[in-house]
Write a protein that holds these residues in place. Structure first.
Motif, PDB file in Angstrom:
ATOM      1  N   LEU A  89     -66.010  39.875  40.236  1.00 51.83           N
ATOM      2  CA  LEU A  89     -65.346  40.677  39.219  1.00 51.83           C
ATOM      3  C   LEU A  89     -64.639  41.835  39.899  1.00 51.83           C
ATOM      4  O   LEU A  89     -65.132  42.368  40.894  1.00 51.83           O
TER       5      LEU A  89
ATOM      6  N   ASP B 122     -63.172  47.305  37.968  1.00 50.45           N
ATOM      7  CA  ASP B 122     -63.226  47.768  36.593  1.00 50.45           C
ATOM      8  C   ASP B 122     -63.556  46.631  35.625  1.00 50.45           C
ATOM      9  O   ASP B 122     -63.464  46.804  34.417  1.00 50.45           O
ATOM     10  N   ALA B 123     -63.896  45.490  36.130  1.00 50.07           N
ATOM     11  CA  ALA B 123     -64.307  44.334  35.329  1.00 50.07           C
ATOM     12  C   ALA B 123     -63.203  43.835  34.393  1.00 50.07           C
ATOM     13  O   ALA B 123     -63.473  43.097  33.454  1.00 50.07           O
ATOM     14  N   ARG B 124     -61.981  44.266  34.627  1.00 50.24           N
ATOM     15  CA  ARG B 124     -60.894  43.786  33.759  1.00 50.24           C
ATOM     16  C   ARG B 124     -60.395  42.413  34.190  1.00 50.24           C
ATOM     17  O   ARG B 124     -59.862  41.670  33.388  1.00 50.24           O
ATOM     18  N   THR B 125     -60.525  42.125  35.453  1.00 52.00           N
ATOM     19  CA  THR B 125     -60.065  40.822  35.951  1.00 52.00           C
ATOM     20  C   THR B 125     -61.123  40.217  36.866  1.00 52.00           C
ATOM     21  O   THR B 125     -62.070  40.891  37.266  1.00 52.00           O
TER      22      THR B 125
ATOM     23  N   LYS C 155     -57.471  36.149  34.846  1.00 49.66           N
ATOM     24  CA  LYS C 155     -58.095  36.617  33.607  1.00 49.66           C
ATOM     25  C   LYS C 155     -59.528  36.136  33.521  1.00 49.66           C
ATOM     26  O   LYS C 155     -60.401  36.821  33.013  1.00 49.66           O
ATOM     27  N   SER C 156     -59.751  34.936  33.974  1.00 48.17           N
ATOM     28  CA  SER C 156     -61.124  34.439  33.948  1.00 48.17           C
ATOM     29  C   SER C 156     -61.368  33.632  35.210  1.00 48.17           C
ATOM     30  O   SER C 156     -60.427  33.256  35.922  1.00 48.17           O
TER      31      SER C 156
ATOM     32  N   ASP D  33     -55.725  38.086  41.266  1.00 49.63           N
ATOM     33  CA  ASP D  33     -56.363  38.565  40.037  1.00 49.63           C
ATOM     34  C   ASP D  33     -56.163  37.526  38.947  1.00 49.63           C
ATOM     35  O   ASP D  33     -55.042  37.079  38.708  1.00 49.63           O
TER      36      ASP D  33
ATOM     37  N   ARG E   2     -61.470  38.740  40.522  1.00 50.74           N
ATOM     38  CA  ARG E   2     -60.702  38.832  41.767  1.00 50.74           C
ATOM     39  C   ARG E   2     -61.202  37.794  42.765  1.00 50.74           C
ATOM     40  O   ARG E   2     -62.395  37.703  43.024  1.00 50.74           O
TER      41      ARG E   2
END
Lengths: 493, 163
Positions: A203, A206-209, A177-178, A175, A211
């Motif tokens: 992505l 949940d689109a937070r990280t 961040k970008s 995972d 992958r």
């Protein structure tokens, strides 16, 4: 012939079998045999032809990419079918390609087969399908499994499928961040050495990280541990400072498609299993780069894994008198039961110090507890080496016991114990009851002294490894035991 | 009694050969007759398939000519021969009519000519493209032979003999 022409008596009314003379003569011709042969030949030809024409399959694609009739369907570089015709599908949102397979490739038309049209692709780490730049386009196939059910209608893929990782590779997800310049197929490096690659970057749910699904090659899966760290090494780092311009990039492919570097701490945690999730850092912390774990990987392990000694815990207990009190003392390490019934361990493990009270010593291992009268210490090496000097005191002892050892204790074949340390240092493995804790030591990290081998201080060997058997990677024989004394790590005999 | 027996024997032979030809006919027409390999492309076609392809490409005239002269008429001729050799069921007048029809058809039945055409093609094109005959060729040659045997064996006198 059938009708009697002249009969002296009046004809008796007898039932006569009257066959039609025309029909019988009609069939009398021997040419009918030829007719039969021709019929058989005709059927035979139909059968032969059926054997030699492959099945017709249809593949639906969204895009034709300039595919034409008579273009090939290839697998492993050879033609296994040909496009017969291409037509627009009834909804006009795709095309249908009719492909005639060659007879031998009939089994390719089964559930799970994937088809795609090969066209030139210029990506950073590879140029694919260059042959289609000038030549004809072709359809490629990812074959179905052997026992899949036959099928004749397929839906083709828009582009080549993601290459499925090899069997036995370790799949982990990272995972981040970008995305940070990571591309599918980018390498995962350990000390700059490729140990796997990114299968797919996407992505998270949940689109937070972001992958990255990664596959570690089977031979390196033991390098990935629970406490391993991963960081992004994408692109180049340009540092401009007083010392000048510093360009930091490893390989060209990594420079362009990004890469992930990893490190495992000097004290490796247990190995991870498929599906494990790690965090992908932007850059490494300074100490990550200094980690020097010793891990067994690849072929050494696979060759020896099933064949490593299984040491078990052993404890020596005794009582001492100190300040007028009886105190319990104990010393514990490892021992190795052998197939001949004896047990190998450090000799300190069988003899209590002189300060011990008489008859208070006890050896405990594998749930058995032995008093001094119940075991017999015998030395491993011959008499000759014993009396040579005081220096060569036996560090490893062998004892036998009259007490039964539990049957579930694994025993190491007695003939695979070397009589002494080899004359030259070699790559060794420290056996451990837990397979993931096996430590490998390269020959370069060993120094031969007159009586034992010293292990380089850089190699981290836990205090707990004291007394573990050491196996030679070459001969897979037990050559000695680990002795850790005052911070000095040795392999002794 | 001798003469009709001769006729009958000839009719038996005719029927045997003609039926053999009919049995071989589907194999000759439906199975691939030519397998052409040109620049790595493999292509095979049967007589009927070739005709259908001609139709699809809009060459209706050539397609009809080949269809009529190498499929319909040869088949009609063989069937007529079988009918004629099937004596009992036919009236004399009907038989005579069929015979005349068959005589006319026979002139236009070009199966053997087609065989010759294939042979010419094989010799002429063998340098340009690589091609071999498919299984239908065996059926085709046998079919032509059988229909010829049937025609030779047929004795027109039988028509006017009363059964």
């Amino acid at each position: 012939m059938n009708e009697p022409e002249t009969s002296p008596e009046p004809p008796i009314p007898t039932a006569l079998l009257q066959t039609n003379p025309t029909i019988s003569r009609w069939f009398a011709s021997r040419l009918w045999l030829l007719t039969l042969v021709c019929g058989v030949i005709s059927l035979g030809l139909f059968w032969y032809s059926r054997q030699n024409t492959g099945s017709l399959i249809t593949i639906a694609f969204r895009e034709g990419h300039g595919l034409k009739p008579e273009d090939r369907l290839t697998y492993r570089g050879i033609e296994i079918g040909a496009v017969e015709k291409i037509e627009l599908n009834p909804n006009r949102d795709g095309i249908v390609v009719h492909v005639r397979l060659t007879p031998r490739a009939r089994s390719m038309a089964a559930e799970g087969a994937k088809f795609w049209i090969v066209r030139p692709m210029l990506s950073i780490d590879a140029i694919r399908g260059l042959d289609t730049l000038l030549g004809a386009k072709y359809i490629a196939i990812d074959p179905p499994s052997v026992e899949a059910r036959a099928q004749s209608h397929f839906v083709g893929l828009d582009s080549a499928p993601i290459i499925s990782p090899a069997d036995g590779s370790l799949e982990i997800s990272l995972d981040a961040k970008s995305r940070g310049g990571l591309e599918n197929g980018a390498p995962i490096l350990f000390r700059g050495f490729r140990i796997g690659n990114i299968v797919q970057v996407s992505l998270a749910m949940d689109a937070r990280t972001v992958r990255a699904r990664c596959a570690i090659d089977p031979e390196y899966r033991d390098i990935i541990r629970n406490n391993s760290k991963f960081w992004n090494r994408s692109g180049w780092r340009l540092e401009f400072g007083l010392s000048g311009l510093k360009l930091d990039a490893d390989t060209l492919a990594q420079m362009l498609s990004g890469g992930i570097e990893m490190a495992t701490p000097s004290e490796p945690a247990p190995s991870v299993s498929t599906g494990h999730r790690f965090f992908l850092y932007d850059k490494p912390e300074a100490d990550w780069l200094t980690w020097q774990p010793s891990m067994v990987h690849g072929q050494t392990l696979s060759r020896l894994a099933s064949n490593m000694p299984q040491p078990i815990r052993i404890a020596l207990r005794w009582q001492e008198r100190s300040f007028g009190f009886r105190t319990n003392q104990q010393r514990s390490s490892w021992c190795l039961p052998l197939s001949d019934g004896s047990i190998l361990c450090l000799s300190e493990q069988t003899t209590a110090p002189k300060s011990a009270l008489a008859d208070s010593t006890q050896i405990e291992f594998a749930g058995v507890s032995l008093s001094p009268s119940q075991f017999q210490v015998s030395n491993t090496t011959s008499e000759a080496s014993q009396d040579s000097s005081v220096e060569s005191v036996e560090k490893v002892g062998r004892f036998t016991t009259s007490e039964p050892i539990p049957v579930d204790v694994l025993r190491w074949p007695a003939d695979r114990v070397a009589a002494k340390l080899p004359d030259t240092v070699c790559d060794v493995l420290i056996a451990h009851a837990d397979a993931s804790s096996v430590v490998a030591i390269d020959a370069g990290r060993l120094k031969k002294t007159s009586i034992d081998w010293e292990i380089d201080e850089q190699v981290l060997v836990d205090r707990d490894y004291h007394g573990l058997p050491v196996v030679s990677a070459d001969s897979s024989e037990v050559i000695g035991f680990i002795d850790i004394h005052k911070g000095k790590k040795r392999i002794v005999r | 009694m001798d003469i009709p027996r001769n006729h009958e024997r000839s009719q038996g032979r005719t029927a045997a050969a003609a039926i053999a030809a009919v049995l071989l006919f589907p194999a000759a027409v439906l199975l691939p007759i030519l397998e052409v390999e040109q620049l790595g492309h493999h292509h095979q076609s049967s007589i009927l398939g070739g005709i259908l392809e001609l139709f699809r490409n809009g060459n209706y005239f050539i397609a009809i000519v080949i269809l009529v002269f190498s499929i319909v008429l040869p088949l009609a001729k063989i069937l007529a021969l079988i009918e004629l050799s099937w004596l009992c069921s036919l009236q004399q007048r009907h038989r005579a009519w069929t015979y005349r029809l068959m005589e006319q058809i026979g002139k236009w039945s070009m199966m053997d000519v087609m065989l010759l055409a294939f042979l010419v093609m094989l010799i002429k094109l063998s340098g340009l493209v690589q091609f071999h005959f498919g299984p239908a060729v065996i059926a085709f040659v046998l079919c032509v032979t059988m229909s010829m045997i049937a025609a030779i064996c047929f004795d027109p006198h039988a028509i006017w003999e009363s059964p």
